[in-house]
Write a protein that holds these residues in place. Structure first.
Motif, PDB file in Angstrom:
ATOM      1  N   GLY A  85      16.705  -0.039  -5.493  1.00 52.86           N
ATOM      2  CA  GLY A  85      16.934  -1.418  -5.911  1.00 52.86           C
ATOM      3  C   GLY A  85      15.810  -2.361  -5.538  1.00 52.86           C
ATOM      4  N   LEU A  86      15.195  -2.154  -4.349  1.00 53.15           N
ATOM      5  CA  LEU A  86      14.185  -3.085  -3.862  1.00 53.15           C
ATOM      6  C   LEU A  86      12.758  -2.567  -3.986  1.00 53.15           C
ATOM      7  CD1 LEU A  86      16.018  -4.418  -0.676  1.00 53.15           C
ATOM      8  CD2 LEU A  86      15.764  -5.543  -2.901  1.00 53.15           C
ATOM      9  N   GLY A  87      12.627  -1.351  -4.482  1.00 54.39           N
ATOM     10  CA  GLY A  87      11.295  -0.795  -4.688  1.00 54.39           C
ATOM     11  C   GLY A  87      10.682  -0.248  -3.406  1.00 54.39           C
ATOM     12  N   PRO A  88       9.463   0.296  -3.524  1.00 52.87           N
ATOM     13  CA  PRO A  88       8.795   0.905  -2.375  1.00 52.87           C
ATOM     14  C   PRO A  88       8.119  -0.145  -1.480  1.00 52.87           C
ATOM     15  CG  PRO A  88       7.394   1.061  -4.292  1.00 52.87           C
ATOM     16  CD  PRO A  88       8.693   0.430  -4.756  1.00 52.87           C
ATOM     17  N   THR A  89       7.580   0.342  -0.390  1.00 52.08           N
ATOM     18  CA  THR A  89       6.764  -0.485   0.500  1.00 52.08           C
ATOM     19  C   THR A  89       5.602  -1.070  -0.299  1.00 52.08           C
ATOM     20  OG1 THR A  89       7.360   0.889   2.395  1.00 52.08           O
ATOM     21  CG2 THR A  89       5.340  -0.403   2.598  1.00 52.08           C
ATOM     22  N   ILE A  90       5.260  -2.319  -0.011  1.00 48.79           N
ATOM     23  CA  ILE A  90       4.201  -3.004  -0.761  1.00 48.79           C
ATOM     24  C   ILE A  90       2.857  -2.288  -0.616  1.00 48.79           C
ATOM     25  CG2 ILE A  90       5.312  -5.265  -0.649  1.00 48.79           C
ATOM     26  CD1 ILE A  90       3.397  -5.952   1.607  1.00 48.79           C
ATOM     27  N   ASP A  91       2.006  -2.482  -1.608  1.00 47.22           N
ATOM     28  CA  ASP A  91       0.722  -1.785  -1.667  1.00 47.22           C
ATOM     29  C   ASP A  91      -0.112  -1.947  -0.403  1.00 47.22           C
ATOM     30  OD1 ASP A  91       1.330  -0.888  -4.207  1.00 47.22           O
ATOM     31  OD2 ASP A  91       0.117  -2.406  -5.236  1.00 47.22           O
ATOM     32  N   ALA A  92      -0.153  -3.145   0.170  1.00 42.56           N
ATOM     33  CA  ALA A  92      -1.005  -3.417   1.336  1.00 42.56           C
ATOM     34  C   ALA A  92      -0.636  -2.557   2.549  1.00 42.56           C
ATOM     35  CB  ALA A  92      -0.925  -4.891   1.711  1.00 42.56           C
ATOM     36  N   LEU A  93       0.594  -2.044   2.577  1.00 43.17           N
ATOM     37  CA  LEU A  93       1.062  -1.257   3.721  1.00 43.17           C
ATOM     38  C   LEU A  93       1.434   0.179   3.358  1.00 43.17           C
ATOM     39  CD1 LEU A  93       3.387  -3.955   5.336  1.00 43.17           C
ATOM     40  CD2 LEU A  93       1.064  -3.344   6.042  1.00 43.17           C
ATOM     41  N   ARG A  94       1.512   0.473   2.076  1.00 39.82           N
ATOM     42  CA  ARG A  94       2.086   1.739   1.618  1.00 39.82           C
ATOM     43  C   ARG A  94       1.430   2.985   2.203  1.00 39.82           C
ATOM     44  NH1 ARG A  94       2.709   1.653  -4.356  1.00 39.82           N
ATOM     45  NH2 ARG A  94       4.266   0.146  -3.757  1.00 39.82           N
ATOM     46  N   ASP A  95       0.111   2.982   2.381  1.00 35.32           N
ATOM     47  CA  ASP A  95      -0.580   4.188   2.836  1.00 35.32           C
ATOM     48  C   ASP A  95      -0.711   4.291   4.356  1.00 35.32           C
ATOM     49  OD1 ASP A  95      -0.909   4.933   0.198  1.00 35.32           O
ATOM     50  OD2 ASP A  95      -2.878   3.991   0.020  1.00 35.32           O
ATOM     51  N   LEU A  96      -0.158   3.346   5.091  1.00 38.59           N
ATOM     52  CA  LEU A  96      -0.359   3.328   6.534  1.00 38.59           C
ATOM     53  C   LEU A  96       0.681   4.108   7.348  1.00 38.59           C
ATOM     54  CD1 LEU A  96      -1.648  -0.321   6.805  1.00 38.59           C
ATOM     55  CD2 LEU A  96      -2.973   1.797   6.901  1.00 38.59           C
ATOM     56  N   PRO A  97       1.943   4.140   6.946  1.00 33.61           N
ATOM     57  CA  PRO A  97       2.911   4.907   7.751  1.00 33.61           C
ATOM     58  C   PRO A  97       2.759   6.414   7.566  1.00 33.61           C
ATOM     59  CG  PRO A  97       4.034   3.502   6.140  1.00 33.61           C
ATOM     60  CD  PRO A  97       2.577   3.410   5.883  1.00 33.61           C
ATOM     61  N   GLU A  98       3.054   7.129   8.625  1.00 34.77           N
ATOM     62  CA  GLU A  98       3.076   8.589   8.559  1.00 34.77           C
ATOM     63  C   GLU A  98       4.395   9.081   7.986  1.00 34.77           C
ATOM     64  OE1 GLU A  98       2.333   9.117  12.749  1.00 34.77           O
ATOM     65  OE2 GLU A  98       0.738   7.668  12.394  1.00 34.77           O
ATOM     66  N   LEU A  99       5.417   8.228   8.079  1.00 29.50           N
ATOM     67  CA  LEU A  99       6.755   8.579   7.614  1.00 29.50           C
ATOM     68  C   LEU A  99       7.396   7.326   7.021  1.00 29.50           C
ATOM     69  CD1 LEU A  99       9.302  10.484   7.562  1.00 29.50           C
ATOM     70  CD2 LEU A  99       9.833   9.550   9.841  1.00 29.50           C
ATOM     71  N   VAL A 100       8.070   7.488   5.886  1.00 33.68           N
ATOM     72  CA  VAL A 100       8.847   6.402   5.290  1.00 33.68           C
ATOM     73  C   VAL A 100      10.296   6.875   5.208  1.00 33.68           C
ATOM     74  CG1 VAL A 100       9.194   4.939   3.269  1.00 33.68           C
ATOM     75  CG2 VAL A 100       6.866   5.573   3.956  1.00 33.68           C
TER      76      VAL A 100
END
Length: 177
Positions: free
Chosen positions: A56-71
């Protein structure tokens, strides 16, 4: 209590695209969270993100999307209720820096849940936001009243470094300037 990199984990709570237009001063909270996550990666601090109802709310925003090791996808407002997050958290890293959106809902409930589960949550004030500034302010005040530390991203980064002789000092300092 000094925040030590080797005892820390960074949790990015619900920085999701569909929430962004509604969050007051969203760009500032994202910038602080990004700076914190980049410093974490340089200093070996694990980065985890949660996503509230991502369908419903979509994924993590682009500016942060590649930084977590786990979502971790979740439906509970308290991310600490999710088994995947529980399994990812490490007792050796008992300090959980919390940044995210809807400070008065998911950030607050997650911080309380982490504390209830034996972790030491610390909320990063400049890296949290809500739709209404009054809700953000009330959440930070309530968290502090209940013994959860409130800090800023720069406080965390410099405590992680501890010394200007740290081998990654210049790289991390470049994130702040």
């Amino acid at each position: 209590m000094i925040i030590e990199a080797e005892r820390s984990c960074l949790l990015l709570v619900d920085f999701q695209g569909r929430l962004a237009p509604a969050i007051a001063e969203a760009e500032q909270s994202v910038a602080a969270a990004r700076r914190l996550a980049l410093a974490a990666r340089l200093l070996g601090v694990p980065v985890i993100a949660s996503e509230q109802n991502p369908q419903g709310l979509g994924p993590t925003i682009d500016a942060l999307r590649d930084l977590p090791e786990l979502v971790v996808a979740k439906t509970s407002f308290d991310a600490s209720r999710e088994l995947e997050l529980q399994e990812a958290l490490d007792e050796e890293r008992d300090t959980v820096l919390v940044a995210g959106w809807e400070a008065h809902v998911c950030v607050l409930q997650t911080a309380f849940g982490l504390k209830r589960n034996g972790f030491a949550p610390i909320v990063v004030a400049d890296a949290v936001g809500s739709r209404q500034p009054a809700n953000r302010a009330a959440a930070l005040e309530r968290l502090a009243r209940h013994g959860i530390e409130i800090v800023t991203s720069e406080m965390v980064i410099f405590e992680w470094l501890q010394d200007c002789e740290h081998p990654r000092f210049r790289e991390v300092l470049a994130l702040i300037k």
